[in-house]
Scaffold this motif. Sequence first.
Motif, PDB file in Angstrom:
ATOM      1  N   VAL A  97       0.839  -1.202   0.000  1.00 55.81           N
ATOM      2  CA  VAL A  97       0.000   0.000   0.000  1.00 55.81           C
ATOM      3  C   VAL A  97       0.871   1.249   0.000  1.00 55.81           C
ATOM      4  O   VAL A  97       0.564   2.244  -0.673  1.00 55.81           O
ATOM      5  N   ARG A  98       1.996   1.221   0.720  1.00 55.58           N
ATOM      6  CA  ARG A  98       2.890   2.375   0.769  1.00 55.58           C
ATOM      7  C   ARG A  98       3.491   2.713  -0.598  1.00 55.58           C
ATOM      8  O   ARG A  98       3.868   3.858  -0.853  1.00 55.58           O
ATOM      9  N   LYS A 118      -0.656   9.020   6.886  1.00 57.82           N
ATOM     10  CA  LYS A 118      -2.087   9.311   6.992  1.00 57.82           C
ATOM     11  C   LYS A 118      -2.846   8.699   5.821  1.00 57.82           C
ATOM     12  O   LYS A 118      -3.900   8.064   6.014  1.00 57.82           O
ATOM     13  N   HIS A 119      -2.338   8.865   4.610  1.00 56.67           N
ATOM     14  CA  HIS A 119      -3.009   8.326   3.422  1.00 56.67           C
ATOM     15  C   HIS A 119      -2.997   6.798   3.427  1.00 56.67           C
ATOM     16  O   HIS A 119      -3.981   6.160   3.045  1.00 56.67           O
ATOM     17  N   VAL A 120      -1.880   6.201   3.854  1.00 56.64           N
ATOM     18  CA  VAL A 120      -1.776   4.747   3.903  1.00 56.64           C
ATOM     19  C   VAL A 120      -2.761   4.180   4.919  1.00 56.64           C
ATOM     20  O   VAL A 120      -3.481   3.211   4.646  1.00 56.64           O
ATOM     21  N   GLU A 121      -2.819   4.792   6.091  1.00 62.03           N
ATOM     22  CA  GLU A 121      -3.725   4.317   7.135  1.00 62.03           C
ATOM     23  C   GLU A 121      -5.181   4.434   6.689  1.00 62.03           C
ATOM     24  O   GLU A 121      -5.990   3.530   6.921  1.00 62.03           O
ATOM     25  N   HIS A 122      -5.509   5.542   6.066  1.00 62.64           N
ATOM     26  CA  HIS A 122      -6.880   5.752   5.592  1.00 62.64           C
ATOM     27  C   HIS A 122      -7.254   4.710   4.544  1.00 62.64           C
ATOM     28  O   HIS A 122      -8.360   4.148   4.579  1.00 62.64           O
ATOM     29  N   ALA A 123      -6.332   4.413   3.634  1.00 61.90           N
ATOM     30  CA  ALA A 123      -6.600   3.436   2.578  1.00 61.90           C
ATOM     31  C   ALA A 123      -6.771   2.034   3.150  1.00 61.90           C
ATOM     32  O   ALA A 123      -7.642   1.274   2.723  1.00 61.90           O
ATOM     33  N   LEU A 124      -5.929   1.678   4.127  1.00 62.65           N
ATOM     34  CA  LEU A 124      -6.048   0.366   4.767  1.00 62.65           C
ATOM     35  C   LEU A 124      -7.389   0.219   5.481  1.00 62.65           C
ATOM     36  O   LEU A 124      -8.039  -0.827   5.419  1.00 62.65           O
ATOM     37  N   THR A 125      -7.811   1.286   6.143  1.00 61.92           N
ATOM     38  CA  THR A 125      -9.075   1.252   6.882  1.00 61.92           C
ATOM     39  C   THR A 125     -10.263   1.150   5.931  1.00 61.92           C
ATOM     40  O   THR A 125     -11.191   0.360   6.152  1.00 61.92           O
ATOM     41  N   ARG A 147      -8.256  -6.166  -2.564  1.00 58.90           N
ATOM     42  CA  ARG A 147      -8.454  -5.052  -1.647  1.00 58.90           C
ATOM     43  C   ARG A 147      -7.134  -4.358  -1.312  1.00 58.90           C
ATOM     44  O   ARG A 147      -7.083  -3.140  -1.142  1.00 58.90           O
ATOM     45  N   THR A 148      -6.048  -5.130  -1.249  1.00 56.11           N
ATOM     46  CA  THR A 148      -4.735  -4.549  -0.974  1.00 56.11           C
ATOM     47  C   THR A 148      -4.314  -3.606  -2.095  1.00 56.11           C
ATOM     48  O   THR A 148      -3.838  -2.488  -1.839  1.00 56.11           O
ATOM     49  N   PHE A 149      -4.521  -4.036  -3.334  1.00 57.23           N
ATOM     50  CA  PHE A 149      -4.112  -3.181  -4.449  1.00 57.23           C
ATOM     51  C   PHE A 149      -5.065  -2.002  -4.639  1.00 57.23           C
ATOM     52  O   PHE A 149      -4.649  -0.943  -5.109  1.00 57.23           O
ATOM     53  N   LEU A 150      -6.321  -2.173  -4.266  1.00 56.59           N
ATOM     54  CA  LEU A 150      -7.223  -1.021  -4.269  1.00 56.59           C
ATOM     55  C   LEU A 150      -6.762  -0.007  -3.222  1.00 56.59           C
ATOM     56  O   LEU A 150      -6.775   1.204  -3.467  1.00 56.59           O
ATOM     57  N   ALA A 151      -6.328  -0.492  -2.059  1.00 53.99           N
ATOM     58  CA  ALA A 151      -5.806   0.401  -1.022  1.00 53.99           C
ATOM     59  C   ALA A 151      -4.573   1.144  -1.534  1.00 53.99           C
ATOM     60  O   ALA A 151      -4.388   2.333  -1.250  1.00 53.99           O
TER      61      ALA A 151
END
Length: 271
Positions: A97-98, A118-125, A147-151
């Motif tokens: 995701v990073r 912040k962006h990584v955490e938001h995408a994971l959530t 879902r990982t690649f969408l994040a």
Amino acid sequence: MPMLETNRLSVRYGTKTIVDSLSFSVSEGQWLMIVGPNGAGKSTALSAITQGAPYTGSVLFEGQDVKKMKSALRAQAIGVLSQNHFVGYGFTVEEVVRLGRFAYSGGLLGRSQTEDAKHVEHALTLTGMQDKRQQSVLTLSGGELQRTFLAQVLAQDPKLLLLDEPTNHLDLIYQKQIFALIGKWLQTPGRAVVSVVHDLSLARSFGTDALLMDHGRQIAHGPAAQVLTPERLNAVYGMDVPAWMRSLYAQWAEDNEKAPLPGELARRSRD
């Protein structure tokens, strides 16, 4: 000015034309659904827009020729989710995701680590992958990998999302959640979405607009309800599409009618 615009977009391999002179536009706040039967050229058209397939004609992002955009600026502006994901190394979910933040690294345009986090955490959530952040992607199911690649794409914080069958490999609850979260993402001003989908119900339910294709050609483009009419769908798919879909949903309606009401269940339990 449209966010995305194609003019006479064509893709040919040898003497075979896969996509034939597509011309359409997508503006801020729109979710364009590209639909059509297998072999219509939907994914190839999206691949050309993302610069993954050679093409003639033009693809413009906010008036700029996408071919001439620097790769980092293009990655900041346009997020792409393909159908297939190659994973050759045991990166963790969070590491993958990073990678969505790579376009912002270095130079005067670089983002702070705090903003990246912040962006990584938001995408994971958003994608429900926060609890699997330290898990190797080599151990994920197909749906978890999607879902990982969408994040990763959401972590890019792009203006335009290009999604090729975004609910591939997802079970029903995550199909619903993914489309709902994309709809929520789209509510922020300055964003737009283009999705290739097979499910006509999803196209009608979530798309503001639709592009109907058949044999590489553009059949119709405009508001989803006006494009996805029974007449057009029947002609393109070679069958009575509404009747088929009604027959599928009728099974559930019949089950509901047969199911006893709560009061009836209580009476039966007493008897």
